[in-house]
Design a protein around this motif. Structure first.
Motif, PDB file in Angstrom:
ATOM      1  N   LEU A  65       0.836  -1.201   0.000  1.00  0.00           N
ATOM      2  CA  LEU A  65       0.000   0.000   0.000  1.00  0.00           C
ATOM      3  C   LEU A  65       0.877   1.259   0.000  1.00  0.00           C
ATOM      4  CD1 LEU A  65      -3.016   0.797   0.124  1.00  0.00           C
ATOM      5  CD2 LEU A  65      -2.697   1.151   2.579  1.00  0.00           C
ATOM      6  N   ALA A  66       1.940   1.225   0.828  1.00  0.00           N
ATOM      7  CA  ALA A  66       2.849   2.381   0.889  1.00  0.00           C
ATOM      8  C   ALA A  66       3.490   2.611  -0.481  1.00  0.00           C
ATOM      9  CB  ALA A  66       3.924   2.146   1.950  1.00  0.00           C
ATOM     10  N   ILE A  67       3.880   1.527  -1.156  1.00  0.00           N
ATOM     11  CA  ILE A  67       4.504   1.660  -2.483  1.00  0.00           C
ATOM     12  C   ILE A  67       3.516   2.306  -3.451  1.00  0.00           C
ATOM     13  CG2 ILE A  67       5.392   0.379  -4.470  1.00  0.00           C
ATOM     14  CD1 ILE A  67       6.593  -1.630  -2.511  1.00  0.00           C
ATOM     15  N   ILE A  68       2.269   1.815  -3.427  1.00  0.00           N
ATOM     16  CA  ILE A  68       1.268   2.344  -4.368  1.00  0.00           C
ATOM     17  C   ILE A  68       1.024   3.833  -4.112  1.00  0.00           C
ATOM     18  CG2 ILE A  68      -1.161   2.214  -5.060  1.00  0.00           C
ATOM     19  CD1 ILE A  68      -0.980  -0.835  -4.486  1.00  0.00           C
ATOM     20  N   VAL A  69       0.817   4.181  -2.836  1.00  0.00           N
ATOM     21  CA  VAL A  69       0.536   5.589  -2.511  1.00  0.00           C
ATOM     22  C   VAL A  69       1.711   6.484  -2.915  1.00  0.00           C
ATOM     23  CG1 VAL A  69       0.150   7.216  -0.615  1.00  0.00           C
ATOM     24  CG2 VAL A  69      -1.099   5.058  -0.669  1.00  0.00           C
ATOM     25  N   CYS A  70       2.931   6.051  -2.583  1.00  0.00           N
ATOM     26  CA  CYS A  70       4.100   6.885  -2.899  1.00  0.00           C
ATOM     27  C   CYS A  70       4.316   7.005  -4.403  1.00  0.00           C
ATOM     28  CB  CYS A  70       5.355   6.335  -2.228  1.00  0.00           C
ATOM     29  SG  CYS A  70       5.363   6.643  -0.468  1.00  0.00           S
ATOM     30  N   THR A  71       4.059   5.918  -5.133  1.00  0.00           N
ATOM     31  CA  THR A  71       4.218   5.973  -6.583  1.00  0.00           C
ATOM     32  C   THR A  71       3.276   7.021  -7.166  1.00  0.00           C
ATOM     33  OG1 THR A  71       4.789   3.643  -6.588  1.00  0.00           O
ATOM     34  CG2 THR A  71       4.146   4.592  -8.696  1.00  0.00           C
ATOM     35  N   ILE A  72       2.023   6.967  -6.732  1.00  0.00           N
ATOM     36  CA  ILE A  72       1.043   7.939  -7.233  1.00  0.00           C
ATOM     37  C   ILE A  72       1.445   9.356  -6.801  1.00  0.00           C
ATOM     38  CG2 ILE A  72      -1.370   8.688  -7.083  1.00  0.00           C
ATOM     39  CD1 ILE A  72      -2.074   5.670  -6.732  1.00  0.00           C
ATOM     40  N   LEU A  73       1.894   9.472  -5.549  1.00  0.00           N
ATOM     41  CA  LEU A  73       2.328  10.776  -5.048  1.00  0.00           C
ATOM     42  C   LEU A  73       3.483  11.324  -5.896  1.00  0.00           C
ATOM     43  CD1 LEU A  73       2.116  12.902  -2.742  1.00  0.00           C
ATOM     44  CD2 LEU A  73       3.875  11.594  -1.539  1.00  0.00           C
ATOM     45  N   GLY A  74       4.443  10.454  -6.186  1.00  0.00           N
ATOM     46  CA  GLY A  74       5.605  10.888  -6.982  1.00  0.00           C
ATOM     47  C   GLY A  74       5.192  11.381  -8.357  1.00  0.00           C
ATOM     48  N   ILE A  75       4.316  10.634  -9.031  1.00  0.00           N
ATOM     49  CA  ILE A  75       3.857  11.035 -10.362  1.00  0.00           C
ATOM     50  C   ILE A  75       3.108  12.362 -10.273  1.00  0.00           C
ATOM     51  CG2 ILE A  75       2.348  10.411 -12.288  1.00  0.00           C
ATOM     52  CD1 ILE A  75       2.922   7.479 -11.644  1.00  0.00           C
ATOM     53  N   THR A  76       2.277  12.492  -9.225  1.00  0.00           N
ATOM     54  CA  THR A  76       1.487  13.717  -9.068  1.00  0.00           C
ATOM     55  C   THR A  76       2.388  14.933  -8.823  1.00  0.00           C
ATOM     56  OG1 THR A  76      -0.149  12.303  -8.021  1.00  0.00           O
ATOM     57  CG2 THR A  76      -0.524  14.657  -7.883  1.00  0.00           C
ATOM     58  N   ILE A  77       3.387  14.754  -7.940  1.00  0.00           N
ATOM     59  CA  ILE A  77       4.313  15.864  -7.669  1.00  0.00           C
ATOM     60  C   ILE A  77       4.977  16.315  -8.965  1.00  0.00           C
ATOM     61  CG2 ILE A  77       6.504  16.466  -6.573  1.00  0.00           C
ATOM     62  CD1 ILE A  77       5.728  14.673  -4.229  1.00  0.00           C
ATOM     63  N   GLU A  78       5.418  15.333  -9.749  1.00  0.00           N
ATOM     64  CA  GLU A  78       6.106  15.686 -10.996  1.00  0.00           C
ATOM     65  C   GLU A  78       5.174  16.453 -11.923  1.00  0.00           C
ATOM     66  OE1 GLU A  78       7.690  15.774 -14.828  1.00  0.00           O
ATOM     67  OE2 GLU A  78       6.063  14.358 -14.463  1.00  0.00           O
ATOM     68  N   ARG A  79       3.947  15.931 -12.089  1.00  0.00           N
ATOM     69  CA  ARG A  79       2.985  16.560 -12.991  1.00  0.00           C
ATOM     70  C   ARG A  79       2.644  17.984 -12.583  1.00  0.00           C
ATOM     71  NH1 ARG A  79       0.467  12.834 -16.543  1.00  0.00           N
ATOM     72  NH2 ARG A  79       2.432  12.374 -17.571  1.00  0.00           N
ATOM     73  N   LEU A  80       2.335  18.140 -11.287  1.00  0.00           N
ATOM     74  CA  LEU A  80       1.825  19.436 -10.833  1.00  0.00           C
ATOM     75  C   LEU A  80       2.935  20.458 -10.605  1.00  0.00           C
ATOM     76  CD1 LEU A  80      -0.960  18.370  -8.317  1.00  0.00           C
ATOM     77  CD2 LEU A  80      -1.183  18.975 -10.733  1.00  0.00           C
ATOM     78  N   ALA A  81       4.044  20.010 -10.019  1.00  0.00           N
ATOM     79  CA  ALA A  81       5.042  20.987  -9.585  1.00  0.00           C
ATOM     80  C   ALA A  81       6.212  21.126 -10.558  1.00  0.00           C
ATOM     81  CB  ALA A  81       5.566  20.604  -8.203  1.00  0.00           C
ATOM     82  N   TYR A  82       6.691  20.011 -11.117  1.00  0.00           N
ATOM     83  CA  TYR A  82       7.933  20.091 -11.892  1.00  0.00           C
ATOM     84  C   TYR A  82       7.711  20.185 -13.392  1.00  0.00           C
ATOM     85  CZ  TYR A  82       9.758  18.433  -7.407  1.00  0.00           C
ATOM     86  OH  TYR A  82      10.053  18.289  -6.086  1.00  0.00           O
ATOM     87  N   LYS A  83       6.674  19.509 -13.894  1.00  0.00           N
ATOM     88  CA  LYS A  83       6.497  19.502 -15.349  1.00  0.00           C
ATOM     89  C   LYS A  83       6.279  20.898 -15.925  1.00  0.00           C
ATOM     90  CE  LYS A  83       3.977  17.242 -19.040  1.00  0.00           C
ATOM     91  NZ  LYS A  83       2.689  16.646 -19.402  1.00  0.00           N
ATOM     92  N   PRO A  84       5.486  21.753 -15.254  1.00  0.00           N
ATOM     93  CA  PRO A  84       5.320  23.108 -15.812  1.00  0.00           C
ATOM     94  C   PRO A  84       6.635  23.883 -15.882  1.00  0.00           C
ATOM     95  CG  PRO A  84       3.660  22.669 -14.139  1.00  0.00           C
ATOM     96  CD  PRO A  84       4.643  21.548 -14.065  1.00  0.00           C
ATOM     97  N   LEU A  85       7.644  23.423 -15.156  1.00  0.00           N
ATOM     98  CA  LEU A  85       8.925  24.133 -15.118  1.00  0.00           C
ATOM     99  C   LEU A  85       9.987  23.461 -15.980  1.00  0.00           C
ATOM    100  CD1 LEU A  85       9.075  24.844 -11.288  1.00  0.00           C
ATOM    101  CD2 LEU A  85       8.443  26.427 -13.095  1.00  0.00           C
ATOM    102  N   ARG A  86       9.541  22.576 -16.882  1.00  0.00           N
ATOM    103  CA  ARG A  86      10.505  21.799 -17.681  1.00  0.00           C
ATOM    104  C   ARG A  86      11.520  22.685 -18.387  1.00  0.00           C
ATOM    105  NH1 ARG A  86       8.835  16.882 -19.182  1.00  0.00           N
ATOM    106  NH2 ARG A  86       8.139  16.709 -17.064  1.00  0.00           N
ATOM    107  N   SER A  87      11.098  23.849 -18.861  1.00  0.00           N
ATOM    108  CA  SER A  87      12.065  24.694 -19.584  1.00  0.00           C
ATOM    109  C   SER A  87      12.521  25.883 -18.739  1.00  0.00           C
ATOM    110  CB  SER A  87      11.461  25.165 -20.905  1.00  0.00           C
ATOM    111  OG  SER A  87      10.195  25.736 -20.664  1.00  0.00           O
ATOM    112  N   ALA A  88      12.192  25.858 -17.442  1.00  0.00           N
ATOM    113  CA  ALA A  88      12.626  26.956 -16.567  1.00  0.00           C
ATOM    114  C   ALA A  88      14.080  26.750 -16.153  1.00  0.00           C
ATOM    115  CB  ALA A  88      11.724  27.018 -15.335  1.00  0.00           C
ATOM    116  N   THR A  89      14.658  27.760 -15.489  1.00  0.00           N
ATOM    117  CA  THR A  89      16.039  27.624 -15.021  1.00  0.00           C
ATOM    118  C   THR A  89      16.098  26.565 -13.921  1.00  0.00           C
ATOM    119  OG1 THR A  89      15.714  29.281 -13.307  1.00  0.00           O
ATOM    120  CG2 THR A  89      16.508  30.068 -15.427  1.00  0.00           C
ATOM    121  N   SER A  90      17.273  25.963 -13.755  1.00  0.00           N
ATOM    122  CA  SER A  90      17.387  24.892 -12.765  1.00  0.00           C
ATOM    123  C   SER A  90      17.190  25.442 -11.355  1.00  0.00           C
ATOM    124  CB  SER A  90      18.720  24.169 -12.902  1.00  0.00           C
ATOM    125  OG  SER A  90      19.767  25.099 -12.856  1.00  0.00           O
ATOM    126  N   LEU A  91      17.510  26.722 -11.159  1.00  0.00           N
ATOM    127  CA  LEU A  91      17.322  27.311  -9.834  1.00  0.00           C
ATOM    128  C   LEU A  91      15.837  27.349  -9.467  1.00  0.00           C
ATOM    129  CD1 LEU A  91      19.038  28.483  -7.609  1.00  0.00           C
ATOM    130  CD2 LEU A  91      18.664  30.750  -8.558  1.00  0.00           C
TER     131      LEU A  91
END
Lengths: 291, 236
Positions: A65-91
């Motif tokens: 269950l922990a693996i499933i929740v964390c996997t979904i959490l990881g994908i969600t974090i990437e989608r919501l927080a990091y993907k919009p910044l794909r071409s932004a500066t690394s800072l």
């Protein structure tokens, strides 16, 4: 001595599993995901509540269950927080990752409070094992074993499967990989999924070995695993393994023979020395481009 | 002759920089067409736009009569065209064979061995080195690998960006011979080159690009004898 060495390898194995998440995400997305340590903490809480009296799931199911929740959490974090910044500066991405880390910690604080929870002993029926006269706890053995299994599977995945090879291609050159028809966004999501799933495994192992669970539980192990990833050469999967294990062994030996207060300082001191002589880490990439 | 690729009035920007200003050109089936021009003229930008890596702000791109503007970048290759990028961009940490497998990423695994043999026939050197990391190959070998990798998708249109860049003259000759052989075997070629002499000598037709605009076009032979082209690109 032997018992310290094995405990060091065991702690190092947990660091290595966490470091894999840092190193794979760095390899693919070229970003340091500082929220990774907090995904570990979330994994710990999920397993804790799954095994608590209300739910009462057996340990393997709680882990799943922990693996499933964390996997979904990881994908969600990437989608919501990091993907919009794909071409932004690394800072900008780095600051976002730090913000995400605080967001997860404070969410946990809000949901589950600041009081430490005593993580249940998953191996209460197993006895310590004698190994050449040294008593080794079951969780230590499980950590070492899990690390080996994960390493073998990941190595096979990245060298033998089509998707795994595509992952290596994306980590080298996203543009060229796109030209091959590889879906770069999918590959990045997959990497976050694998890293976060591994974070859940590490979280459960960590809480079993050191059974105090609180919202900041993931921070220091996360930073140390990041150190391990840099130590071994960030972006390198075997580097994460070697870096993690060396870090664990150095930490436990320093704690046992020098000073438990100074152990962390010694760990980071060794990192600094290694980086002075090998700036790309022990197994860091040093291939020069040919013209 | 059937038109394979038709670009009309392409405008491409890098941020606020207007790099391509209304470029139109066509490539017919079985042709070798080349875009020549100086550094910064917009040749690679044009090719990367056709390959889907850049989105034009205006204009249309049709491949075999179908617009490819809305197609996701990673799906362009499945349409039947492959781009062999400037600077080769082989995957240095992957073996030669793995690089070639990546070229066939969109194709079913059962068809790969056959295509691999075809590529090894064109590039016997790659077969000798198939287990080696691509980063350890020489520049000429890396160019061959980049071309072989593009071929693995079995493209009907192959786009080559500066295949001669940084290569010794003897290797340049060899690469151009291979391009002609690929064309004879049925692949349509769109070639971008700074080596105008070589490019024009094998091209059926050519376009001359200058600061984002097409300023001249004609058959390869005509342009080789054109005074303005001679002066600007052929050293007198």
């Amino acid at each position: 001595m032997l018992v310290h060495l094995i405990n060091g390898i065991s702690l190092g194995s947990i660091y290595a599993i966490i470091a894999l998440g840092y190193t794979m995400v760095y390899g693919i997305a070229k970003m340091l995901n500082f929220a990774h340590g907090d995904v570990i903490m979330i994994g710990g809480y999920v397993a804790f509540f799954a095994m608590s009296e209300g739910a009462g799931l057996p340990a393997p199911l709680a882990l799943l269950l922990a693996i499933i929740v964390c996997t979904i959490l990881g994908i969600t974090i990437e989608r919501l927080a990091y993907k919009p910044l794909r071409s932004a500066t690394s800072l900008a991405v780095l600051i976002t990752a730090i913000g995400m880390s605080y967001f997860l910690q404070n969410s946990a604080l809000l949901l589950w409070g600041a009081n430490p929870k005593a993580f249940p002993d998953m191996f209460k029926n197993a006895e310590a094992i004698e190994f050449f006269g040294a008593k080794i706890s079951p969780v230590a053995l499980v950590a070492i074993f899990a690390n080996i299994v994960i390493m073998v599977i990941l190595t096979l995945f990245t060298t033998r499967t089509k998707v795994g090879k595509a992952m290596r291609a994306v980590s080298e050159d996203k543009g060229a990989a796109t030209l091959m028809g590889i879906n770069v966004n999918f590959t990045i999501s997959l990497t976050f999924a694998i890293g976060s799933g591994l974070a859940a495994v590490a979280g459960v192992l960590l809480c079993s070995a050191y059974p105090t669970l609180m919202p900041t539980t993931g921070s220091l192990p996360g930073i140390k695993a990041f150190t391990a990833a840099v130590f071994g050469g960030i972006g390198s999967i075997p580097g994460a393994m070697i870096g993690g294990i060396l870090l664990g062994v150095i930490e436990i030996l320093a704690r046992a023979y020098i000073s438990s207060e100074l152990a962390d300082a010694i760990v980071f001191g060794v990192l600094i020395v290694v980086l002075i002589f090998r700036p790309t880490g022990l197994l860091g990439k040093q291939i020069h481009e040919k013209v | 002759m059937k038109t394979v690729l038709k670009c009309e009035n392409l405008h491409v920007y890098y941020g606020s920089i207007h790099a391509i200003k209304g470029v139109s050109f066509e490539v017919g089936e079985g042709e070798i067409v080349t875009l020549i021009g100086a550094n910064g003229a917009g040749k690679s930008t044009t090719l990367n736009t056709v390959g889907g890596l850049l989105k034009p702000r205006e204009g249309s791109i049709e491949f075999e009569g179908k617009s490819i503007l809305g197609v996701a970048p990673h799906k362009v290759v499945s349409e039947g065209m492959a781009l062999c990028p400037e600077g080769r961009r082989v995957f240095a940490q992957l073996s030669v064979k793995e690089n070639l497998e990546m070229g066939a990423y969109t194709r079913p695994a059962s068809e790969i061995p056959e295509t691999l043999e075809m590529v090894y026939e064109h590039f016997p050197r790659l077969k000798e080195r198939q287990g080696q990391m691509a980063g350890t190959l020489s520049g000429g070998e890396q160019q061959m690998l980049a071309m072989g990798r593009a071929l693995m998708s079995k493209p009907r249109l192959m786009m080559l960006d500066e295949p001669s860049m940084g290569l010794a003259p003897i290797l340049v000759d060899q690469i151009f011979e291979i391009i002609e052989a690929l064309n004879k075997a049925g692949t349509t070629i769109l070639l971008v080159e700074q080596n105008a002499q070589m490019a024009l000598s094998i091209a059926d037709r050519a376009y001359v690009l200058e600061t984002g605009r097409i300023v001249n076009s004609g058959t390869g032979k005509d342009l080789l004898n054109d005074d303005s082209v001679k002066k600007a690109y052929l050293g007198g």
